[in-house]
Design a protein around this motif. Structure first.
Motif, PDB file in Angstrom:
ATOM      1  N   GLN A 267     -17.476  -2.953   6.922  1.00  0.00           N
ATOM      2  CA  GLN A 267     -17.728  -3.534   5.649  1.00  0.00           C
ATOM      3  C   GLN A 267     -16.034  -3.673   4.690  1.00  0.00           C
ATOM      4  OE1 GLN A 267     -21.641  -1.469   4.424  1.00  0.00           O
ATOM      5  NE2 GLN A 267     -22.586  -2.749   3.780  1.00  0.00           N
ATOM      6  N   VAL A 268     -15.807  -2.535   5.018  1.00  0.00           N
ATOM      7  CA  VAL A 268     -13.976  -1.974   4.920  1.00  0.00           C
ATOM      8  C   VAL A 268     -13.263  -2.763   4.713  1.00  0.00           C
ATOM      9  CG1 VAL A 268     -12.322  -0.024   5.289  1.00  0.00           C
ATOM     10  CG2 VAL A 268     -14.708   0.841   5.294  1.00  0.00           C
ATOM     11  N   LEU A 269     -13.431  -3.372   6.552  1.00  0.00           N
ATOM     12  CA  LEU A 269     -12.023  -4.491   7.071  1.00  0.00           C
ATOM     13  C   LEU A 269     -12.712  -5.635   5.702  1.00  0.00           C
ATOM     14  CD1 LEU A 269     -11.894  -3.667  10.801  1.00  0.00           C
ATOM     15  CD2 LEU A 269      -9.872  -3.574   8.809  1.00  0.00           C
ATOM     16  N   ASN A 270     -13.551  -5.836   5.996  1.00  0.00           N
ATOM     17  CA  ASN A 270     -14.437  -7.593   5.106  1.00  0.00           C
ATOM     18  C   ASN A 270     -13.858  -7.130   3.727  1.00  0.00           C
ATOM     19  OD1 ASN A 270     -14.841  -8.203   7.836  1.00  0.00           O
ATOM     20  ND2 ASN A 270     -17.149  -8.122   7.104  1.00  0.00           N
TER      21      ASN A 270
ATOM     22  N   ILE B  66      -4.945  -4.090   2.115  1.00  0.00           N
ATOM     23  CA  ILE B  66      -6.450  -4.737   1.841  1.00  0.00           C
ATOM     24  C   ILE B  66      -6.568  -6.099   1.878  1.00  0.00           C
ATOM     25  CG2 ILE B  66      -6.564  -3.335  -0.031  1.00  0.00           C
ATOM     26  CD1 ILE B  66      -4.535  -5.626  -2.252  1.00  0.00           C
ATOM     27  N   PRO B  67      -7.920  -6.589   2.157  1.00  0.00           N
ATOM     28  CA  PRO B  67      -7.876  -7.155   2.330  1.00  0.00           C
ATOM     29  C   PRO B  67      -8.530  -8.700   1.542  1.00  0.00           C
ATOM     30  CG  PRO B  67     -10.180  -6.216   2.900  1.00  0.00           C
ATOM     31  CD  PRO B  67      -8.687  -5.546   2.340  1.00  0.00           C
ATOM     32  N   VAL B  68      -8.803  -9.884   1.114  1.00  0.00           N
ATOM     33  CA  VAL B  68      -9.169 -10.630   0.272  1.00  0.00           C
ATOM     34  C   VAL B  68     -10.614 -11.603   1.257  1.00  0.00           C
ATOM     35  CG1 VAL B  68      -9.009 -13.291  -0.809  1.00  0.00           C
ATOM     36  CG2 VAL B  68      -6.789 -11.243  -0.499  1.00  0.00           C
ATOM     37  N   ARG B  69     -11.758 -11.567   0.224  1.00  0.00           N
ATOM     38  CA  ARG B  69     -13.345 -12.065   1.126  1.00  0.00           C
ATOM     39  C   ARG B  69     -12.261 -13.636   0.709  1.00  0.00           C
ATOM     40  NH1 ARG B  69     -17.725  -7.780  -0.716  1.00  0.00           N
ATOM     41  NH2 ARG B  69     -18.540  -9.557   1.623  1.00  0.00           N
ATOM     42  N   THR B  70     -12.603 -13.873   2.288  1.00  0.00           N
ATOM     43  CA  THR B  70     -12.012 -15.513   2.477  1.00  0.00           C
ATOM     44  C   THR B  70     -13.288 -15.996   3.238  1.00  0.00           C
ATOM     45  OG1 THR B  70     -10.957 -14.961   4.397  1.00  0.00           O
ATOM     46  CG2 THR B  70     -10.371 -15.126   1.726  1.00  0.00           C
TER      47      THR B  70
ATOM     48  N   TYR C  42     -12.432 -17.214   6.207  1.00  0.00           N
ATOM     49  CA  TYR C  42     -11.648 -16.460   7.041  1.00  0.00           C
ATOM     50  C   TYR C  42     -11.345 -15.108   7.396  1.00  0.00           C
ATOM     51  CZ  TYR C  42      -7.885 -16.918   3.879  1.00  0.00           C
ATOM     52  OH  TYR C  42      -6.869 -17.029   3.380  1.00  0.00           O
ATOM     53  N   GLY C  43     -12.879 -14.065   6.559  1.00  0.00           N
ATOM     54  CA  GLY C  43     -12.739 -12.969   6.747  1.00  0.00           C
ATOM     55  C   GLY C  43     -12.087 -11.813   7.951  1.00  0.00           C
ATOM     56  N   ASN C  44     -12.699 -12.679   9.005  1.00  0.00           N
ATOM     57  CA  ASN C  44     -13.252 -11.659  10.494  1.00  0.00           C
ATOM     58  C   ASN C  44     -11.386 -11.509  10.720  1.00  0.00           C
ATOM     59  OD1 ASN C  44     -12.798 -14.741  10.841  1.00  0.00           O
ATOM     60  ND2 ASN C  44     -14.835 -14.394  12.727  1.00  0.00           N
ATOM     61  N   GLU C  45     -10.255 -12.774  10.577  1.00  0.00           N
ATOM     62  CA  GLU C  45      -9.403 -12.939  11.146  1.00  0.00           C
ATOM     63  C   GLU C  45      -8.407 -11.510  10.503  1.00  0.00           C
ATOM     64  OE1 GLU C  45      -7.399 -16.889  11.842  1.00  0.00           O
ATOM     65  OE2 GLU C  45      -5.184 -15.745  11.859  1.00  0.00           O
ATOM     66  N   ILE C  46      -8.343 -11.968   9.478  1.00  0.00           N
ATOM     67  CA  ILE C  46      -8.200 -11.010   7.888  1.00  0.00           C
ATOM     68  C   ILE C  46      -8.027  -9.847   8.540  1.00  0.00           C
ATOM     69  CG2 ILE C  46      -8.064 -10.263   5.853  1.00  0.00           C
ATOM     70  CD1 ILE C  46      -7.977 -13.014   4.796  1.00  0.00           C
ATOM     71  N   ALA C  47      -9.525  -9.019   8.724  1.00  0.00           N
ATOM     72  CA  ALA C  47      -9.739  -7.941   9.547  1.00  0.00           C
ATOM     73  C   ALA C  47      -9.543  -7.242  10.870  1.00  0.00           C
ATOM     74  CB  ALA C  47     -10.959  -8.081   9.323  1.00  0.00           C
ATOM     75  N   ILE C  48      -9.252  -8.656  11.880  1.00  0.00           N
ATOM     76  CA  ILE C  48      -8.419  -8.780  12.742  1.00  0.00           C
ATOM     77  C   ILE C  48      -6.923  -7.779  13.156  1.00  0.00           C
ATOM     78  CG2 ILE C  48      -7.342  -9.494  14.569  1.00  0.00           C
ATOM     79  CD1 ILE C  48     -10.514  -9.901  16.013  1.00  0.00           C
ATOM     80  N   ARG C  49      -6.197  -8.936  11.748  1.00  0.00           N
ATOM     81  CA  ARG C  49      -4.822  -8.664  11.764  1.00  0.00           C
ATOM     82  C   ARG C  49      -4.581  -7.539  10.461  1.00  0.00           C
ATOM     83  NH1 ARG C  49      -2.030 -13.146  12.460  1.00  0.00           N
ATOM     84  NH2 ARG C  49      -2.803 -15.155  13.180  1.00  0.00           N
ATOM     85  N   LEU C  50      -5.612  -7.536  10.407  1.00  0.00           N
ATOM     86  CA  LEU C  50      -5.496  -5.473   9.069  1.00  0.00           C
ATOM     87  C   LEU C  50      -5.646  -4.081  10.309  1.00  0.00           C
ATOM     88  CD1 LEU C  50      -7.833  -6.516   6.313  1.00  0.00           C
ATOM     89  CD2 LEU C  50      -5.751  -5.318   5.553  1.00  0.00           C
TER      90      LEU C  50
END
Ligand SMILES: C[S@@+](CC[C@H](N)C(=O)[O-])C[C@H]1O[C@@H](n2cnc3c(N)ncnc32)[C@H](O)[C@@H]1O
Ligand SMILES: [Zn+2]
Length: 382
Positions: free
Chosen positions: A170-173, A187-191, A193-201
């Motif tokens: 929930q935090v990373l997404n 910070i993430p943006v809800r998209t 491809y949110g799982n890729e943003i999470a891994i990149r964070l």
């Protein structure tokens, strides 16, 4: 410790016998007492075995595995039993978990293993000196691994692998942006491809900690399922060569996205206000040679069939651009039904764009084409 048949049972995972709490098999959410074991995490342990095998194949130094949060030792015992390792130390704060791990070590006749009952950072600090560091170090906590990045990196030898898992989805997404900024520095943006943003964070945070310690991280392999994000990075004892930190700029109006080391406010295509994810890792997330070696290693192990399918996709996307598109996302913009994925990839390639499938999403594809160019291609194949 007595292991009654009412409370405990033996299972086989991969090629390894494991003593596990019965309730961890029968209940929907595996209980933390007497010890934690998640049978659904078999797939991610399968990936670990394949990734560690790929690493060990070329690694010349001492083969030492340090597991900071072992639970009942499922991952560590599989490493001991299924891979060529010289020594293992597995650590957990829960003494019952360690007793079970000891029992399983005997079941598999594993001799080169030690058990440690310490707080994870105390454990890893003990091994953070020359000659003691691990060539593979694993951090698999409940929730965020960010608090253990310092001690994990310090305990990994030059040229070794640090693997981490994050389950604070929930935090990373993007549900709790403040918490994400605090824990991961971005910070993430809800998209889509949110799982890729999470891994990149996660990787961005690891890179910032590594830079502070004067070491470099090189992502070798990443993997995500519904419940976790896992990263495997090589650690080199030298200051990093490239910054690899920046932003993903995403336009929620037209779907355009861009990777940049600077923040920008306006979409280049439609001039709408842009959403900014980061700072996060913008470099490569797969090492082509490492992933190729993973594919070669698969037949040597009893692993889920999904592994080969996923790793094949990782290889295809290993040198592709940052972020992916999904068929549904484009089709809904065009108010039409989505074409076949293979058709989209081949049409993009025929039009001289880079294109591949992605391991992050069954209907996802990577390309260097812009959203307007992708829509044109979709139109041409409808
Ligand atoms: C997600 S589980 C580990 C699962 C295991 N790696 C596997 O693959 O089956 C997390 C473990 O961390 C242990 N733990 C939690 N906080 C800890 C700490 N601060 N130091 C050491 N162990 C800890 C828990 O007892 C639990 O067994
Ligand atoms: Zn736009």
């Amino acid at each position: 410790m007595e292991f009654s048949d009412e409370v405990f049972q033996e299972i086989v995972e991969g090629d390894t016998k494991l003593l596990v709490p019965k309730k961890s098999i029968t209940e929907k959410v595996p209980p933390k007492k007497p010890a934690f074991f998640n049978p659904k995490a078999k797939l991610n342990r399968d990936f670990s075995i394949i990734a560690y095998a790929s690493f060990l194949k070329k690694f010349q130094g001492p083969k030492i595995f340090l597991e900071g949060l072992s639970g009942i030792g499922a991952r560590g015992l599989r490493v001991a039993n299924e891979l060529e390792i010289e020594s293992l130390i597995i650590n957990d704060l829960n003494p019952s978990a360690l007793k079970m791990a000891e029992h399983s070590a005997n079941l598999n006749d594993v001799k080169n293993i030690e058990f440690s009952e310490k707080e994870v950072c105390r454990f890893l600090s003990k091994y953070s000196k020359k000659g003691k560091r691990g060539s593979i170090v694993d951090i698999d906590p409940f929730g965020s691994p960010a608090a253990f990045f310092d001690c994990g990196l310090r305990a990994t030898m030059h040229g070794g692998i640090l693997s981490t898992a994050a389950t604070d989805l929930q935090v990373l997404n993007g549900l709790f942006q403040g918490a994400c900024k605090r824990k991961y520095g971005g910070i993430p943006v809800r998209t889509e491809y949110g799982n890729e943003i999470a891994i990149r964070l996660v990787l961005g945070c690891l890179r910032v900690v590594a830079a502070r310690l004067g070491v470099e991280i090189i992502p070798m392999f990443v993997e995500s399922e519904m419940h976790y994000y896992r990263t495997y990075v090589k650690v080199l004892n030298r200051p990093d060569q490239q910054e690899n930190i920046g932003y993903i700029l995403h336009c929620k109006n037209c779907g355009n996205r861009k990777v940049s080391v600077e923040q920008e406010q306006e979409c280049e295509l439609c001039k709408s206000k842009i959403s900014i994810a980061g700072p996060l890792w913008i470099g490569k997330i797969f090492d082509k040679e490492f992933v190729t070696d993973m594919l070669v290693e698969i037949p040597n192990f009893k692993v889920d069939k999904k592994c080969e399918k996923t790793i094949t996709k990782c290889l295809e996307e290993s040198e592709m651009p940052v972020t992916y598109f999904t068929l549904d996302e484009i089709a809904s913009k065009m108010k039409s039904s989505p074409p076949k994925l293979e058709k989209v990839v081949s049409s993009l390639q025929k039009n001289n764009f880079k294109a591949s499938v992605t391991s992050f999403c069954p209907t996802g594809f990577r390309t260097d084409a812009k959203i307007n160019e992708i829509i044109e291609i979709f139109n041409s194949i409808q």
